[in-house]
Design an enzyme around this catalytic site. Structure first.
Site, PDB file in Angstrom:
ATOM      1  N   ASP A 131       0.967  -0.944  -0.266  1.00 60.16           N
ATOM      2  CA  ASP A 131      -0.086   0.263   0.207  1.00 60.16           C
ATOM      3  C   ASP A 131       0.840   1.647  -0.027  1.00 60.16           C
ATOM      4  OD1 ASP A 131      -2.303   1.365  -0.083  1.00 60.16           O
ATOM      5  OD2 ASP A 131      -1.748   1.605   2.418  1.00 60.16           O
ATOM      6  N   ASP A 180      -6.709  -2.705   3.510  1.00 60.96           N
ATOM      7  CA  ASP A 180      -5.721  -2.729   3.062  1.00 60.96           C
ATOM      8  C   ASP A 180      -5.867  -4.622   3.538  1.00 60.96           C
ATOM      9  OD1 ASP A 180      -4.758  -1.175   1.805  1.00 60.96           O
ATOM     10  OD2 ASP A 180      -3.362  -0.692   3.742  1.00 60.96           O
ATOM     11  N   ASP A 219      -1.674  -0.575   6.275  1.00 63.19           N
ATOM     12  CA  ASP A 219      -1.631  -0.053   7.506  1.00 63.19           C
ATOM     13  C   ASP A 219      -3.288   0.015   7.421  1.00 63.19           C
ATOM     14  OD1 ASP A 219      -1.746   1.719   5.267  1.00 63.19           O
ATOM     15  OD2 ASP A 219      -1.751   3.701   7.700  1.00 63.19           O
TER      16      ASP A 219
END
Lengths: 1096, 336
Positions: free
Chosen positions: A381, A757, A753
């Site tokens: 990410d 995700d 995080d």
């Protein structure tokens, strides 16, 4: 599907719904044994061992006492069951504590104190400040006259900011005493795990208002495990209790993940099993033939003339039992122990502790450390993972004027400060949107300073920036906002909040200026969702350019817009909004539709650019991991140009001449198809030249089409290209990409995080969560959680690699020692009339497997083939792990060969040196066992790369332990081994035989290993040699071994490392000191230093 | 919910530094350098060859006379089995041989059986150690099948196939017509006499059945003094084995003629087994056994040869250790 909750009704509902007893337990006392046994026996290995153990109970066929299998089997089962039981007991204690907590509830109109577990659906629960919410409640009343209260939801979603919760409008103004008697019905969905939604309705019974239905949302709830903060008291009605609360439903049981190493071991075990069956069949036939040809002539054996019907089966079954030790019973336990130690090493690692927050790394999943060393793809990410997620307002463009371009920081731009203080209308409006259009809660501390609690980092950045530009959001009192601009106070009433969703990508508020009574809608959002909503005629070109320009610098952009509202337009809309908000089905879409009706004809005020700094050490980490042969995919919700910019500065792609970025775009199938073909073609060409660094970029829309219609070419591209940047992707697309790579048989690691995700993290072979500012949601779902992205390199290169290497040795060694003793048994059967006699006695067999050979090798979990520094300097060495070079059928065949050779050595030497008058069964057996123990000690020693004191203790102490145990057993008169070991140890020929066995067994192994080590070294060997003999590393090493002075002259001490490092531009810096120093250098440099460094 | 508290607390606590937890324990990391390996091989060779020579000379000092008699002590008829099984036939057989070298006392007399599977599964299992030691466990004979009980259900002491098949050839030695005393005391292990075979248990119902196996036992002598039985019941792991028959407590001079009167009772003819009489001395290494010495010489020789070859390789085809130019990623610019 629906549940009806009758408020405060003591008679109903008790039986229908469960009580509030929380149970995280897997077992109860009664079902523990059967359930646990069932679980354990669902594994093939355990079934196999149980079958063997049961066969051993048949005394006709058992070669040794059944204890030799039952003992270890029961031990192993006891160990894993007691671990389970202990875990479960701890869960029970925690549950008990939560269940017995005393809670105030209302019964028959009176407040009573009961235990939390006795709360029923419909009960009214009273909470005081800082109380933990015992079950999911619908808020009915609070101490606040406006009906607000604040909750901390950290335990639920990890977000540490306070959230506002409000009572439903229906309950507004109800007196505290009346709350005891309130009656009504709530229609809510069946228990589910969506902690962001609660689409329900409420109807109060007379005398409380009328029969109106009131909509309820998640904002009206207090969810289990949250804490009530900053509010004196609150009360609510229990809607979900016990394990049916949102938290309880979320608590899923994660699918156990199987590592590639485990899969390989299973495969090898299967092969060994087949081999075993073949051996058993061959020996079984040989045994029966011998029996008929020879055995019946042996009068002293007294074979009966007519055997029972199963006679033919007896000998094969005996051999099955004899050969059952071929599959090591201890391997599972050894590996489990090793794995939990790997996980502990990760937890303990002080170098992976975030120095800022003190958050340490945690391995939630203990079983998959080896996979870390075999990662081939990392999907990451961007926001919060690569970047700090610490947003800072940097630049803006207000009605065509750019601020902050010269100084790089708009807040120090004199022009903007000037414009703000002089009261330029555009600027003021811009600042107002910044200050008002958000869900930030200002908290005034006792000293008078204002801090902001915000869900979104962007909003916090905007509010803070506006405060510095003298537009201060001072107070939020219910719906009333106090703004202070240039020391003149203003008040606004927030009428409606049109929330941010990832689909809408914008949020708006409808406010009324309290003095003038004028209505406004203020809006902010992504450029592509705001710019099309302008009134016809406004020029948006400047803004679009500004967005483009900012994105080029890697800044996040937000467009701010507003519109005046007419009173009647608003009134008409607000009723629709209310209706949409009270729908039970498909509420989100309906609300979005209604919102769109108001969000139109905007006047664009400007563009705000927010910087999100890269985390420390991100480019270095990515460079090292890319060198290690790991492919990176960046999946982000950001704009394409921002994403590309970040990718460049993160070293995902080399800058222009070497790197090449190919873009797949298109809105229609045809366009995407053409674009994809073009990119694929280019990639194939460049890939074959293999000089260039190719990355492809795809946005969410094109990705959707590609995944749907052109999966095959896209998959090919995915395999060819080492880097991909996917922008504007949704959480489910992230998960789809992981799935795609997994289908191509790649080991994937997903790191992220945020809540978006989570799906990708759960989908991937390894999920890594960053415990960052977006809460702990990702970290909680992940297998590993780390504080910062840069720890990933240590996690993979150090922990993953060591784990893989150690497990590879441990598992193959386990097979080696089992084969060794099994082959000796097989050889012995040829000189014992193929009748299935066991040479070894029960004690020896049992102790051999669970003690003598398991203990020394367990300490190989401390083995380090290369020092951490060497691995970091030569990350390419990870390739050996990725391709599974240390554990595969051919290495296994090597161990197989070695065990066969050693078995021959032990057997032949034993039967020849203990021949004739010395050939007493018990003595021969002990000589053979001792030979195995000595050999295995030297094998472990030869295969150990680094000896710590523990290894020495384990390897040589084990030998001492072997003799000690056997002496003890030999001093028991009733044991079959009485005096045997003493007799042997007195004989010089015993010790001579041992030396002979070791010398004969190890000499060829050593010679072969040396030849390979010197003339055909593996990459690991080369690095070992240069690490331990080379000069430069030794001088700065922490605990490197002392150099062999006698050998130094043979080795060119200087220049060993120069060619190794010449490849990387930062080589000189890196070799200068440990990696942390680099990180600290990095942190001091300005945020874009990495980028600029690349350019020069 | 409470468990979450626990875990978050745990996460925030900084791990304690120790060399163990950081995997930084001081370690010695030997690598296989030419000097080390050649050194080990040479040392091995230098140590092995003397040991081998010692073992060989010890084995050479053992004087051993082996005389196979099963084929000559039987009429050369086809009815060998019938002859040996018939209790009425005269099985006395006289053999003579000369002592090749002086044999110092004690001289051991062994009988050697070839192709006799004392390690056969049915055989090794068929004994009851409890019955031999514990007078109360007389009837624990289930493990002894098929020689556990007599036809009418009385327990056999000692039970089992091993005891039942007791070797029963006897030897009478004479030197120059004077009988040579064979001491049959203390031929069994002391531990067997004191802790395995009880002095309170006497043979009972032994060899009373229809099927006669090997030797009989004197029912008036307790088990602890039946040393032939103890020796026999120390089963051998190999199908060729020697068991101690007795000791001669005098020196035997070279070229002395020894005459042996053998009672050839034991049946090895059904399964083509061989019987040998062995007279041997012993040294620190035991009886005559060249294997250990030869093996040591072979291993020592091999390791010296390997050491020399490795040294030559090292001299003529040197290869610097840890030369980074061998690393594949330094050979070509791309990863393989």
């Amino acid at each position: 599907m629906k549940r009806y909750v009758y408020i405060n009704d003591d008679n109903l509902a008790k039986d229908i719904y469960c009580d509030n007893r929380i149970s995280n337990r897997k077992y109860t006392i009664l079902n523990f044994l059967p359930k646990n046994l069932w679980e354990q026996f669902s594994r093939f290995m355990n079934q196999y061992f149980l079958l063997i153990a049961c066969l051993q109970l048949w005394s006709l066929i058992t070669p040794v006492n059944p204890a030799s299998t039952w003992g270890p089997l029961i031990l192993i089962f006891a160990v894993s069951s007691s671990k389970e039981a202990w875990d479960d007991y701890n869960r029970y204690l925690l549950d008990k504590k939560a269940n017995e907590k005393e809670i105030w509830i209302v019964r028959q109109g009176i407040r009573k104190l009961i235990q939390a577990q006795d709360i029923c659906i419909g009960n009214i629960v009273w909470l005081r400040e800082n109380d933990e919410v015992p079950c999911d409640l619908l808020l009915l009343g609070t101490a606040d006259p406006q009906g607000f209260c604040y909750v901390e939801t950290a335990a639920l979603d990890g977000e540490t900011d306070l959230k506002t919760r409000s009572i439903p409008s229906a309950c507004m103004g109800i007196d505290v005493d009346l709350l005891h008697k309130i009656k009504g019905v709530i229609e809510c969905p069946s228990p589910n795990k969506d902690i962001r939604r609660f689409d329900a309705n409420m109807r109060l019974f007379p005398p409380f208002l009328d029969n109106d239905i009131f909509p309820l949302t998640i904002k009206n709830t207090l969810l289990q495990s949250c804490y009530l903060r900053n509010t004196e008291w609150a009360c609510g009605v229990a809607v979900y209790t016990g394990n049916q609360t949102k938290l309880g439903m979320c608590r899923g049981i994660a699918e156990p993940k199987l590592t590639a190493v485990d899969a390989m071991i299973d495969k090898l075990t299967g092969a060994v099993f087949v081999f075993q069956i073949v051996v058993v069949i061959v020996l079984g036939i040989a045994g029966n033939v011998f029996k008929d040809k020879q055995g019946r002539k042996l009068w002293y054996v007294q074979y009966p003339k007519e055997g029972p019907w199963y006679e033919l089966l007896v000998i094969p079954l005996r051999f099955e039992l004899l050969c059952s030790i071929m599959i090591p019973i201890s391997i599972k336990v050894s590996l489990d122990l090793a794995k939990s130690l790997y996980a502990k090493f990760i937890d303990w690692d002080v170098e992976m502790v975030d120095p800022e927050t003190g958050i340490r790394s945690n391995a939630a999943n203990q079983a998959i450390s080896e996979d870390l060393g075999q990662v081939e793809y990392i999907l990451t990410d961007k926001t919060g993972t690569l970047t700090e997620n610490k947003m800072i307002f940097k630049r803006c463009c207000i009605s065509g004027r750019f601020y902050g371009n010269e100084s790089g920081d708009a807040l120090t731009d004199a022009q903007l400060l000037n414009a703000a203080s002089t009261g330029s209308a555009d600027v003021i409006l811009f600042l107002k949107v910044m200050a008002i259009c958000n869900t930030v809660i200002p908290v005034r501390s006792k000293s008078g300073t204002i801090s902001y609690k915000a869900l979104s980092q962007d909003e916090e950045a905007l509010v803070c920036a506006s405060a510095r530009l003298r537009m201060v959001l001072e107070n939020k009192n219910g719906n009333i906002l106090d703004i202070n601009f240039n020391a003149s106070p203003m008040q606004y009433e927030v009428l409606d909040t049109l929330e941010f969703t990832s689909d809408r990508k914008r949020m708006s508020v409808v406010v009324r200026e309290c003095q003038s009574g004028e209505l406004f809608i203020l809006s902010k959002g992504a450029d592509e969702t705001i710019l099309p909503l302008t009134y016809s005629g406004q020029q948006v070109r400047t803004f679009a350019e500004a967005v483009e320009q900012y994105a080029q610098m890697g800044l996040r952009t937000l467009c701010l817009a507003w519109r005046k509202l007419e009173e009647d337009e608003y009134q008409e809309w607000t009723s629709m909004f209310k209706e949409a908000n009270s729908t039970l089905v498909d509420r989100e879409r309906r609300v979005a539709e209604v919102c769109q009706r108001l969000e139109r004809d905007f006047e664009i005020l400007g563009v705000a650019a927010i910087e999100d700094r890269l985390q420390e050490g991100v480019p270095e980490t990515i460079e090292i991991l890319r060198k290690a042969g790991i492919n990176f995919w960046m999946l982000t919700g950001d704009k394409m140009s921002t994403a590309i910019q970040i990718a460049l500065s993160c070293n995902f792609v080399s800058p222009e001449p070497k790197g090449q970025i190919l873009i797949i775009d298109g809105k229609t199938e045809d366009e995407v198809c053409r674009s994809l073909d073009r990119v694929l073609l280019t990639t194939r060409i460049t890939e074959s030249e293999s000089k260039q660094d190719v990355a492809f970029v795809v946005d969410g829309w094109a990705l959707e089409i590609a995944l749907k219609h052109y999966r095959k070419p896209f998959t090919e591209l995915a395999i060819l290209s080492r880097t991909a940047i996917c922008c504007r992707v949704t959480p489910s697309q992230k998960a789809q990409l992981v799935e795609l790579l997994k289908l191509c048989d790649y080991r994937t690691l997903a790191i992220g995080d945020g809540g978006n995700d989570v799906r990708m993290i759960q989908q991937a072979d390894i999920g890594v969560g960053i415990s960052g500012r977006e809460g702990l949601q990702a970290a909680r779902a992940a297998d590993y959680s780390i504080g910062k992205f840069r720890f990933l390199k240590r996690l993979i290169l150090v922990h993953g690699r060591y784990s893989y290497n150690r497990t590879a040795f441990l598992s193959q060694y386990s097979f080696y020692k089992s084969f060794l003793i099994c082959f000796i048994q097989i050889f012995f059967s040829f000189i014992s009339g193929v009748s299935g006699t066991s040479l070894f006695n029960t004690v020896s067999l049992m102790a051999y497997n669970v003690f003598y050979t398991s203990v020394p090798v367990l300490f190989s979990v401390l083995d380090k083939d290369l020092s951490e520094r060497t691995v970091m300097q030569h990350p390419q060495i990870l390739f050996d792990c990725q391709s599974g070079r240390l554990l595969n059928p051919s290495t296994f065949a090597g161990w197989f060969g070695r065990s066969l050779f050693h078995a021959i050595v032990v057997f032949v030497i034993t039967i020849h040196s203990y021949a004739f008058e010395k050939s007493v069964m018990e003595e021969v057996a002990m000589v053979a066992v001792s030979g195995c123990i000595w050999l295995q000690a030297f094998v472990v020693a030869l295969e150990t790369n680094s000896f710590t004191i523990f290894q020495h203790l384990a390897i040589w102490g084990n030998l001492v332990g072997f003799y000690a145990i056997n002496w003890i057993v030999s001093s028991i008169p009733t044991s079959g081994m009485y005096t045997i070991m003493f007799r042997l140890c007195e004989q010089p020929s015993y010790w001579i035989t041992m030396i002979l066995i070791v010398a004969t067994g190890m000499c060829p192994v050593l010679a072969l290993k040396y030849l390979r080590y010197t003339y055909r070294p593996s990459r690991i060997n080369l690095l070992q040699q240069s690490e331990r003999l080379g000069g430069p590393i030794l001088s700065s090493g922490i605990i490197e071994p002392k150099s062999r002075s006698s050998l130094d002259k043979d080795i060119p001490t200087d220049s060993v490392y120069e060619p190794l490092l010449s490849e990387s531009p930062s080589a000189t810096r890196r070799s200068a000191g440990p990696t942390q120093r680099l990180d600290s250098v990095q942190s001091q440099s300005p945020p874009h230093s990495t980028h600029t460094r690349k350019d020069n | 919910m409470s468990s979450d508290d626990g875990s978050s607390k745990k996460v925030s606590r900084k791990p304690r530094y120790s060399r163990f937890t950081q995997q930084e324990l001081p370690a010695c990391k030997p690598i296989l350098t030419p000097a080390l390996v050649i050194g080990i091989l040479m040392c091995l060779g230098i140590i092995s060859i003397p040991i081998g020579l010692l073992a060989l000379s010890a084995s050479k000092n053992v004087v051993e006379v082996v005389d196979r008699y099963d084929d000559v002590c039987i009429p050369s008829t086809d009815q060998k089995v019938g002859f040996i099984k018939d209790p009425a036939t005269n099985k006395t057989c006289i053999r003579t041989f000369t002592i090749p070298k002086k044999m110092r006392k004690p001289v051991y007399v062994y009988y050697q059986l070839d192709n006799f599977y004392q390690n056969h599964r049915r055989y090794v299992k068929s004994r009851s150690d409890r019955q031999l030691w514990n007078p109360k466990a007389e009837s624990s004979t289930t493990v002894c099948d098929p020689e556990g009980q007599t036809g009418d259900g009385k327990p056999i002491v000692p039970c089992g196939l091993i005891a039942w098949s007791l070797f029963n050839d006897t030897y009478m030695l004479s030197k120059n017509d004077a009988a040579l005393q064979i001491n049959k005391k203390d031929i069994a292990w002391r531990s067997d006499r004191t802790h395995k075979f009880s002095s309170n248990i006497y043979p009972k119902n032994f060899q009373n059945g229809t099927l006669i196996g090997g030797g009989k036992l004197d029912e008036s002598i307790p088990l602890s003094q039946q040393e032939d039985l103890m020796v026999w019941m120390r089963t051998s792991a190999l199908p060729t084995f020697r068991k101690l028959y007795g000791k001669i407590e005098t020196d035997l001079e070279a070229n002395e003629k020894i005459t042996v009167t053998i009672q050839n009772n034991y049946n090895t003819y059904s399964f083509n087994g061989k019987k040998k009489l062995v007279i041997s001395t012993a040294t620190w290494i035991g009886g005559k056994n060249d294997f250990i010495g030869k093996m040591y010489m072979a291993v020592g020789g091999t390791s010296i040869v390997l050491g020399v070859i490795f040294s030559l390789l090292y001299v003529f085809k040197p290869r610097p250790l840890g030369d980074p130019s061998y690393l594949s990623w330094n050979k070509s610019p791309t990863l393989d």
